[in-house]
Design an enzyme around this catalytic site. Structure first.
Site, mmCIF file in Angstrom:
data_model
loop_
_atom_site.group_PDB
_atom_site.id
_atom_site.type_symbol
_atom_site.label_atom_id
_atom_site.label_comp_id
_atom_site.label_asym_id
_atom_site.label_seq_id
_atom_site.Cartn_x
_atom_site.Cartn_y
_atom_site.Cartn_z
ATOM 1 N N HIS A 306 -12.159 -73.846 19.583
ATOM 2 C CA HIS A 306 -11.138 -74.361 18.680
ATOM 3 C C HIS A 306 -11.280 -73.671 17.340
ATOM 4 C CE1 HIS A 306 -8.526 -77.180 16.607
ATOM 5 N NE2 HIS A 306 -8.093 -77.508 17.804
ATOM 6 N N ASP A 363 -7.621 -80.275 25.279
ATOM 7 C CA ASP A 363 -6.867 -79.917 26.479
ATOM 8 C C ASP A 363 -7.732 -79.850 27.730
ATOM 9 O OD1 ASP A 363 -4.363 -79.775 25.396
ATOM 10 O OD2 ASP A 363 -4.628 -77.723 24.682
HETATM 11 N N1 CMC Z 1 -13.521 -68.393 26.204
HETATM 12 C C1 CMC Z 1 -14.311 -67.315 25.939
HETATM 13 N N2 CMC Z 1 -14.551 -66.854 24.706
HETATM 14 C C2 CMC Z 1 -13.969 -67.487 23.685
HETATM 15 C C3 CMC Z 1 -13.142 -68.594 23.865
HETATM 16 C C4 CMC Z 1 -12.923 -69.053 25.173
HETATM 17 N N3 CMC Z 1 -12.142 -70.109 25.424
HETATM 18 N N4 CMC Z 1 -12.686 -69.030 22.673
HETATM 19 C C5 CMC Z 1 -13.220 -68.205 21.751
HETATM 20 N N5 CMC Z 1 -13.996 -67.278 22.359
HETATM 21 C C6 CMC Z 1 -14.812 -66.248 21.706
HETATM 22 C C7 CMC Z 1 -13.968 -65.089 21.228
HETATM 23 O O1 CMC Z 1 -13.858 -64.077 22.225
HETATM 24 C C8 CMC Z 1 -14.759 -64.644 20.024
HETATM 25 O O2 CMC Z 1 -15.874 -63.919 20.491
HETATM 26 P P1 CMC Z 1 -16.470 -62.689 19.620
HETATM 27 O O3 CMC Z 1 -16.970 -63.303 18.342
HETATM 28 O O4 CMC Z 1 -17.525 -62.111 20.477
HETATM 29 O O5 CMC Z 1 -15.316 -61.750 19.405
HETATM 30 C C9 CMC Z 1 -15.288 -65.961 19.431
HETATM 31 O O6 CMC Z 1 -15.381 -66.844 20.545
HETATM 32 C C10 CMC Z 1 -14.398 -66.570 18.351
HETATM 33 O O7 CMC Z 1 -13.091 -66.706 18.898
HETATM 34 P P2 CMC Z 1 -11.751 -66.475 18.072
HETATM 35 O O8 CMC Z 1 -10.684 -66.015 19.005
HETATM 36 O O9 CMC Z 1 -12.042 -65.627 16.881
HETATM 37 O O10 CMC Z 1 -11.466 -67.941 17.578
HETATM 38 P P3 CMC Z 1 -10.067 -68.476 17.072
HETATM 39 O O11 CMC Z 1 -10.387 -69.548 16.121
HETATM 40 O O12 CMC Z 1 -9.194 -67.369 16.612
HETATM 41 O O13 CMC Z 1 -9.387 -69.079 18.410
HETATM 42 C C11 CMC Z 1 -8.741 -70.565 20.126
HETATM 43 C C12 CMC Z 1 -9.366 -70.421 18.723
HETATM 44 C C13 CMC Z 1 -8.520 -72.043 20.437
HETATM 45 C C14 CMC Z 1 -7.378 -69.864 20.158
HETATM 46 C C15 CMC Z 1 -9.717 -69.936 21.168
HETATM 47 O O14 CMC Z 1 -10.945 -70.622 21.165
HETATM 48 C C16 CMC Z 1 -9.115 -69.916 22.570
HETATM 49 O O15 CMC Z 1 -8.382 -68.984 22.910
HETATM 50 N N6 CMC Z 1 -9.417 -70.969 23.420
HETATM 51 C C17 CMC Z 1 -8.816 -71.052 24.733
HETATM 52 C C18 CMC Z 1 -7.409 -71.630 24.610
HETATM 53 C C19 CMC Z 1 -7.410 -73.113 24.324
HETATM 54 O O16 CMC Z 1 -8.121 -73.883 24.950
HETATM 55 N N7 CMC Z 1 -6.539 -73.527 23.391
HETATM 56 C C20 CMC Z 1 -6.337 -74.939 23.061
HETATM 57 C C21 CMC Z 1 -6.822 -75.259 21.679
HETATM 58 S S1 CMC Z 1 -6.929 -77.058 21.456
HETATM 59 C C22 CMC Z 1 -5.316 -77.579 21.442
HETATM 60 C C23 CMC Z 1 -4.677 -77.274 20.154
HETATM 61 O O17 CMC Z 1 -4.965 -77.987 19.177
HETATM 62 O O18 CMC Z 1 -3.896 -76.325 20.115
#
Ligand code: CMC
Length: 428
Positions: A306, A363
């Protein structure tokens, strides 16, 4: 007031530090460009506060979520969805008369204009219900053109609020009926908000339908847990669209579209699809975890991680408990729940997820609960929209009440420098 000092080319600029009621600190850069000629650069707004809001407090490090000061755990246990909607939109818990009036107001607007029924005939059979929802909400603005005025009175805002909360349930349930080729069911105003939605989803003219109180209660909890989450992608979209003084209907429709994506509200559908895939491939959760860690693959563990929670998502904790209770009460043994639990266990003992503070989010378990309630996978994000609607409305209202200016971020341009136009015949 505390100040931050910014040194640019030997010149020191003092910037105010704004402190929120929970002690959060922010540097006020609103005059930065006028004073220095510079802007800030922050892709994805990871360090940018877009507003000062009094609606929801979220402490991602400690897993805290409060609506208007009330802990989410207490609201989920004791409140009703309409009560929470009132709290978010009007700022305080309603007294008995206020709640009765609000409930009555919402209930008497559950019908949608008969002409709107014809729209359902135009969508293809396989139309995603989120596409239907976004377009139907936008279409509401054509039936209530007076809501497009920039200077709505509080009374005019109130009626739009009630119409939206009432009609989203009808529109959503009918979009499901359309996808199944089944006859629509009209709202039953003697039922509760959640009971009425379940009736419109599952009742048929050919047989009696009794709302199951266990499912009704679980739905109430789910909608409350989704009701607001401060400046997330869809909420920021609502505020941004609304900042142009587009109507509330138009702003909410934009929010529905933003929520649809798999990185946001669309994740609940993706979680179930991922769990089904694991099941179909023999139940090996470790393989999926390895794939999510592989930087060569774009795959992510859906329902994990998240932007703001770097600890357990408090909503996920509640949903996991409700999930166990409801499946137990309904006597359902869903193998996907066992797969989800082992996936969580494997991921949370893996240093990749531990180091990055990636925990199950709202989720992760909500899909399993929706499945148990009989809600089809494609409807999950629609359910999220229904829940999030009061939050979107509250945020839109706050933005308009505070007379916030039109949202218009700047950019750092990295494209081509000026170059002369090349005639077609001279191009390579
Ligand atoms: N699986 C594998 N790796 C992950 C995941 C995941 N679900 N989420 C983040 N990472 C890794 C990402 O690859 C990155 O790694 P590195 O530092 O090596 O590059 C690190 O963790 C930080 O991730 P980020 O993409 O910079 O984090 P963000 O804050 O931009 O993204 C997120 C947040 C929710 C979009 C992401 O965690 C994600 O894609 N999760 C899966 C989709 C999901 O479940 N979304 C629902 C969110 S809750 C409902 C809502 O409120 O919307």
């Amino acid at each position: 007031m505390d100040k931050a000092k910014l040194i640019i080319d030997d010149q020191t600029h003092e910037l105010d530090i704004v402190v929120g009621t929970e002690g959060e600190r922010a540097i006020d850069i609103s005059n930065l460009r006028t004073e220095t000629g510079l802007i800030t650069s922050d892709s994805g707004f990871k360090s940018t506060g877009s507003t000062r809001s009094a609606i929801t407090f979220l402490d991602g490090e400690n897993g805290v979520l409060r609506y208007r000061g009330y802990p989410i755990e207490q609201l989920a246990e004791k409140s009703s969805f309409l009560e929470v909607a009132y709290l978010l939109i009007y700022g305080d818990l309603p007294n008995a008369t206020e709640l009765e009036n609000f409930t009555y107001g919402v209930t008497r607007h559950t019908l949608i204009h008969e002409d709107m029924k014809k729209f359902y005939e135009g969508y293809p059979a396989k139309a995603h219900p989120m596409g239907i929802l976004a377009s139907m909400i936008s279409a509401l603005s054509t039936f209530y053109p007076e809501a497009q005025k920039s200077d709505l009175s509080p009374k005019e805002v109130d009626i739009t609020v009630k119409r939206l909360i009432a009609k989203i349930a009808t529109i959503s349930a009918w979009s499901y009926k359309k996808s199944m080729g089944l006859p629509i069911m009209y709202p039953q105003n003697r039922l509760s908000y959640c009971g009425n939605f379940l009736h419109m989803m599952f009742a048929l003219p050919t047989e009696d339908y009794e709302v199951n109180p266990v499912i009704e209660k679980a739905l109430n909890t789910l909608l409350i847990l989704h009701a607001d989450h401060e400046q997330n992608c869809s909420t920021s979209t609502v505020r941004m669209a609304g900042s142009s003084h587009a109507s509330l209907y138009a702003a909410i429709s934009s929010g529905v579209c933003a929520l649809w994506g798999p990185l946001h509200g669309g994740a609940n559908q993706e979680v179930i699809e991922m769990l089904e895939k694991i099941q179909a491939e023999g139940g090996d959760v470790k393989k999926m975890v390895e794939k999510a860690k592989d930087k060569e693959s774009s795959f992510r563990l859906m329902g994990f991680g998240h932007r703001v929670y770097k600890n357990f998502d408090p909503r996920a904790k509640i949903i996991k408990e409700v999930c166990d209770e409801v499946l137990d009460d309904l006597g359902i043994d869903d193998p996907l729940l066992d797969i989800a639990k082992s996936l969580e266990e494997v991921a949370l003992s893996d240093s990749y997820f531990v180091d990055r503070k990636l925990y199950p989010n709202v989720d992760f378990y909500s899909g399993i609960l929706y499945r148990a309630m009989g809600i089809p996978t494609e409807m999950f994000t629609v359910m999220f929209s229904m829940g999030r609607l009061p939050g979107w409305i509250a945020q839109w209202k706050e933005m308009r009440d505070n007379n916030e200016p039109i949202s218009r971020p700047r950019q750092v341009y990295v494209g081509a420098n000026e170059r002369p136009y090349v005639d077609l015949k001279n191009r390579k």
